[in-house]
Design a protein around this motif. Sequence first.
Motif, PDB file in Angstrom:
ATOM      1  N   GLU A 254       0.832  -1.202   0.000  1.00  0.00           N
ATOM      2  CA  GLU A 254       0.000   0.000   0.000  1.00  0.00           C
ATOM      3  C   GLU A 254       0.869   1.255   0.000  1.00  0.00           C
ATOM      4  O   GLU A 254       0.522   2.261  -0.638  1.00  0.00           O
ATOM      5  CB  GLU A 254      -0.922   0.004   1.224  1.00  0.00           C
ATOM      6  CG  GLU A 254      -1.996  -1.077   1.166  1.00  0.00           C
ATOM      7  CD  GLU A 254      -2.932  -1.009   2.351  1.00  0.00           C
ATOM      8  OE1 GLU A 254      -2.724  -0.122   3.212  1.00  0.00           O
ATOM      9  OE2 GLU A 254      -3.868  -1.833   2.419  1.00  0.00           O
ATOM     10  N   LEU A 255       1.994   1.183   0.700  1.00  0.00           N
ATOM     11  CA  LEU A 255       2.907   2.323   0.715  1.00  0.00           C
ATOM     12  C   LEU A 255       3.422   2.624  -0.690  1.00  0.00           C
ATOM     13  O   LEU A 255       3.447   3.789  -1.120  1.00  0.00           O
ATOM     14  CB  LEU A 255       4.086   2.025   1.649  1.00  0.00           C
ATOM     15  CG  LEU A 255       5.221   3.046   1.674  1.00  0.00           C
ATOM     16  CD1 LEU A 255       4.729   4.354   2.300  1.00  0.00           C
ATOM     17  CD2 LEU A 255       6.410   2.516   2.475  1.00  0.00           C
TER      18      LEU A 255
ATOM     19  N   HIS B  69       0.513   4.123  -2.860  1.00  0.00           N
ATOM     20  CA  HIS B  69       0.139   5.506  -2.576  1.00  0.00           C
ATOM     21  C   HIS B  69       1.318   6.468  -2.660  1.00  0.00           C
ATOM     22  O   HIS B  69       1.130   7.649  -2.959  1.00  0.00           O
ATOM     23  CB  HIS B  69      -0.482   5.592  -1.173  1.00  0.00           C
ATOM     24  CG  HIS B  69      -1.824   4.936  -1.066  1.00  0.00           C
ATOM     25  ND1 HIS B  69      -1.997   3.643  -0.617  1.00  0.00           N
ATOM     26  CD2 HIS B  69      -3.077   5.389  -1.355  1.00  0.00           C
ATOM     27  CE1 HIS B  69      -3.280   3.333  -0.631  1.00  0.00           C
ATOM     28  NE2 HIS B  69      -3.963   4.368  -1.080  1.00  0.00           N
ATOM     29  N   ARG B  70       2.525   5.994  -2.369  1.00  0.00           N
ATOM     30  CA  ARG B  70       3.740   6.798  -2.419  1.00  0.00           C
ATOM     31  C   ARG B  70       3.547   8.161  -1.731  1.00  0.00           C
ATOM     32  O   ARG B  70       3.675   9.225  -2.355  1.00  0.00           O
ATOM     33  CB  ARG B  70       4.186   7.010  -3.865  1.00  0.00           C
ATOM     34  CG  ARG B  70       4.457   5.686  -4.591  1.00  0.00           C
ATOM     35  CD  ARG B  70       5.036   5.886  -5.951  1.00  0.00           C
ATOM     36  NE  ARG B  70       5.160   4.606  -6.638  1.00  0.00           N
ATOM     37  CZ  ARG B  70       5.765   4.428  -7.816  1.00  0.00           C
ATOM     38  NH1 ARG B  70       6.299   5.480  -8.428  1.00  0.00           N
ATOM     39  NH2 ARG B  70       5.829   3.234  -8.368  1.00  0.00           N
ATOM     40  N   PRO B  71       3.240   8.161  -0.430  1.00  0.00           N
ATOM     41  CA  PRO B  71       2.990   9.419   0.283  1.00  0.00           C
ATOM     42  C   PRO B  71       4.282  10.185   0.495  1.00  0.00           C
ATOM     43  O   PRO B  71       5.387   9.624   0.437  1.00  0.00           O
ATOM     44  CB  PRO B  71       2.403   8.950   1.618  1.00  0.00           C
ATOM     45  CG  PRO B  71       3.034   7.606   1.830  1.00  0.00           C
ATOM     46  CD  PRO B  71       3.162   6.988   0.473  1.00  0.00           C
TER      47      PRO B  71
ATOM     48  N   ASP C 194       5.155  11.593   3.386  1.00  0.00           N
ATOM     49  CA  ASP C 194       5.676  11.171   4.680  1.00  0.00           C
ATOM     50  C   ASP C 194       5.582   9.652   4.755  1.00  0.00           C
ATOM     51  O   ASP C 194       4.587   9.080   5.191  1.00  0.00           O
ATOM     52  CB  ASP C 194       4.863  11.827   5.801  1.00  0.00           C
ATOM     53  CG  ASP C 194       5.407  11.506   7.190  1.00  0.00           C
ATOM     54  OD1 ASP C 194       6.402  10.764   7.282  1.00  0.00           O
ATOM     55  OD2 ASP C 194       4.831  12.003   8.166  1.00  0.00           O
ATOM     56  N   VAL C 195       6.654   8.983   4.330  1.00  0.00           N
ATOM     57  CA  VAL C 195       6.662   7.524   4.255  1.00  0.00           C
ATOM     58  C   VAL C 195       6.450   6.901   5.633  1.00  0.00           C
ATOM     59  O   VAL C 195       5.580   6.044   5.829  1.00  0.00           O
ATOM     60  CB  VAL C 195       7.982   7.025   3.635  1.00  0.00           C
ATOM     61  CG1 VAL C 195       8.081   5.501   3.752  1.00  0.00           C
ATOM     62  CG2 VAL C 195       8.070   7.445   2.179  1.00  0.00           C
ATOM     63  N   TYR C 196       7.216   7.339   6.605  1.00  0.00           N
ATOM     64  CA  TYR C 196       7.143   6.714   7.927  1.00  0.00           C
ATOM     65  C   TYR C 196       5.882   7.139   8.678  1.00  0.00           C
ATOM     66  O   TYR C 196       5.371   6.373   9.509  1.00  0.00           O
ATOM     67  CB  TYR C 196       8.411   7.051   8.717  1.00  0.00           C
ATOM     68  CG  TYR C 196       9.643   6.467   8.078  1.00  0.00           C
ATOM     69  CD1 TYR C 196       9.896   5.097   8.129  1.00  0.00           C
ATOM     70  CD2 TYR C 196      10.536   7.276   7.385  1.00  0.00           C
ATOM     71  CE1 TYR C 196      11.025   4.550   7.518  1.00  0.00           C
ATOM     72  CE2 TYR C 196      11.660   6.743   6.770  1.00  0.00           C
ATOM     73  CZ  TYR C 196      11.901   5.379   6.836  1.00  0.00           C
ATOM     74  OH  TYR C 196      12.988   4.836   6.221  1.00  0.00           O
TER      75      TYR C 196
ATOM     76  N   TYR D  85       3.048   7.489   7.190  1.00  0.00           N
ATOM     77  CA  TYR D  85       2.047   6.605   6.605  1.00  0.00           C
ATOM     78  C   TYR D  85       2.103   5.234   7.262  1.00  0.00           C
ATOM     79  O   TYR D  85       1.074   4.658   7.633  1.00  0.00           O
ATOM     80  CB  TYR D  85       2.277   6.488   5.104  1.00  0.00           C
ATOM     81  CG  TYR D  85       1.259   5.629   4.387  1.00  0.00           C
ATOM     82  CD1 TYR D  85       0.090   6.175   3.874  1.00  0.00           C
ATOM     83  CD2 TYR D  85       1.473   4.255   4.228  1.00  0.00           C
ATOM     84  CE1 TYR D  85      -0.849   5.375   3.221  1.00  0.00           C
ATOM     85  CE2 TYR D  85       0.554   3.449   3.585  1.00  0.00           C
ATOM     86  CZ  TYR D  85      -0.606   4.019   3.090  1.00  0.00           C
ATOM     87  OH  TYR D  85      -1.533   3.231   2.458  1.00  0.00           O
TER      88      TYR D  85
ATOM     89  N   GLU E 246       0.759   5.339  10.894  1.00  0.00           N
ATOM     90  CA  GLU E 246      -0.705   5.365  10.952  1.00  0.00           C
ATOM     91  C   GLU E 246      -1.279   3.996  10.617  1.00  0.00           C
ATOM     92  O   GLU E 246      -2.255   3.547  11.230  1.00  0.00           O
ATOM     93  CB  GLU E 246      -1.245   6.420   9.991  1.00  0.00           C
ATOM     94  CG  GLU E 246      -2.755   6.582  10.050  1.00  0.00           C
ATOM     95  CD  GLU E 246      -3.255   7.673   9.133  1.00  0.00           C
ATOM     96  OE1 GLU E 246      -4.486   7.850   9.055  1.00  0.00           O
ATOM     97  OE2 GLU E 246      -2.420   8.352   8.491  1.00  0.00           O
ATOM     98  N   HIS E 247      -0.668   3.324   9.658  1.00  0.00           N
ATOM     99  CA  HIS E 247      -1.148   2.004   9.257  1.00  0.00           C
ATOM    100  C   HIS E 247      -1.073   1.022  10.418  1.00  0.00           C
ATOM    101  O   HIS E 247      -2.045   0.312  10.719  1.00  0.00           O
ATOM    102  CB  HIS E 247      -0.319   1.483   8.076  1.00  0.00           C
ATOM    103  CG  HIS E 247      -0.681   0.084   7.662  1.00  0.00           C
ATOM    104  ND1 HIS E 247      -1.686  -0.187   6.757  1.00  0.00           N
ATOM    105  CD2 HIS E 247      -0.187  -1.125   8.055  1.00  0.00           C
ATOM    106  CE1 HIS E 247      -1.796  -1.495   6.603  1.00  0.00           C
ATOM    107  NE2 HIS E 247      -0.875  -2.086   7.377  1.00  0.00           N
TER     108      HIS E 247
END
Length: 573
Positions: A43-44, A47-49, A51-53, A55, A58-59
């Motif tokens: 999912e990371l 979505h490639r947010p 704020d990787v960490y 994200y 929160e997961h």
Amino acid sequence: MTDRGVSGRASREEQDFHHLKNAAAEFYRVNGVPRQVERALNELFRHRPGDVYGYLAEHFTKLSAPPTISRLKGKAVYDAGGQQTAEAEVFCIVCNEEKSMSSAAVSGRVGPNGTSLDRVEAAVRWIDEPLNDLLKARNPCDQSEVDQIISNFFTARFLEEKAIREKEPEEPERRSPAEPEPPSPRPSQTKVKRSGDKSKKSSSVEKPVPPAAPAEPVPHGSSAIGSVSLAVAKTGAQIRGVPLYKYVAALKSPTPPTRFHIPVSLVTLLSCGKNSPGRLSLLEEVILIPKAGRPVREVFPLALELQKEMMRIIKSSTKAGATQAVLSERGPPALSYDRPEQPLDLVSEACANCGLALGTEVHLALNCAACGLMDYSKGKYEVSAGVWKSPDELVELYQTLIKKYPAVVAVIDPFRREDAEQWEKLSRATGGSCALLSDAAYDAKAPPLPGVRGHVVKHVRETTVSDLIRIASDHQGSVLMGTTCSEPCSDSSLSDIVVGLGLDYVKLGGLSGAETMAKYNRLISIEEELAQQGILVSRETRPPPLFTEEPQERSGPTESPSSDTASGSVPTP
């Protein structure tokens, strides 16, 4: 060391490492870690947010164990009036760490002098010790279970203290000078009425005044119950990530509402009660009822303009020092008056000057708080200094006031609960056009008062959030929410609670004071939030109990009493 020894040691280390790897793999497998890590990484990448960490945090937070209560902490705090109350703070284990989640304090005061220090200290002890032990490791989102536990604790303490009192030898009851001992029923006697300067004897006979029902002493520390219950509810709302009003609505109904309405705000304009500088004691509060459908943010400027106009009238129409006006503890001006007509005349004049149609755009309610005016040595109510009224005479006084001021559509606590006959008489006399309201904090086994159309609910002492939900459900559509001008509640949660319960009216106090204005500001914020979400329902008509579905004609007094007797007028000093 020989090669054989080195080889044996290496072999044992490899075996230990192998066992450790297998144990770790089994631990991860049992807890589903590989599957969740793979899912999170997929999912990371999708979505490639930015704020990787964040994200990932929160997961995995969503997968963490639900918070549990780790401890409670009680402390004595001061409210805006300088009175002490007990505050409860809730700590929870969240993601393996202890965090302070929320705190709350409700009023524990039981009279005009406030709560004594030992009550606050007792409440703090209850929070720190027995309640802390009872709620440790409990789910803060299970409000009904938490409230049942602390209510059972309160009941046990209550019964313990009651048993101790019953075993103690009977002693004469100690009463303060302000509370004389109720006399035994007196023989009937002829009463004298005065009309102007002439006096005449009446053949009417006074009835014995029913003695006050004995009140069960409340255990010291009882305010801890309400404070802990509210703090836990705020914690639950925070964990669920919803506003407190939506959380309370979900607690009240398995299918919470998708739309909300804002209750009509009843604003206290004046205080003329026992603590005011004048002789008048009867009117604890004169309350403004705004037009239905008016946004909360428009009610306060209107009430403030009206209050300013009243102060202007007082200053321009009296001699220096002739009329006192001080700011009471909970916000409204406390005026020096002798007769109940005077504050109502002042409001009427101010409304006319401000262009407000009294009886159409705005109405009035009177909080009489009459239960504190009975002098048992005389068997009468002291409506003003030196002016005494029997329960029947007080009925006549109310009849005259309501007839003279048709904008008065509600009277709160006009009598003691023991004067049931007078409640019924006044209800019949008004023809249903003026609602009689009583305090809901009464013995559940007591019969309902005749003529009562609504109840005032206060979140004080041992009242839990579940209790408020139950009362609101039992008296659906007929409940007022709020505190009187002498009973503070220390944060703005009351505004969330009244919206969550779906009540139609809320009385928060006057337009002054940090605590009161915090509640008003919160109510405005909720209204704006609901409007932005498109789930705000606007009511264009004011519902019962203050207003009937169809207006009824007000019946006049059955007997035309003399004006001085009915109005409770006193000579001007």
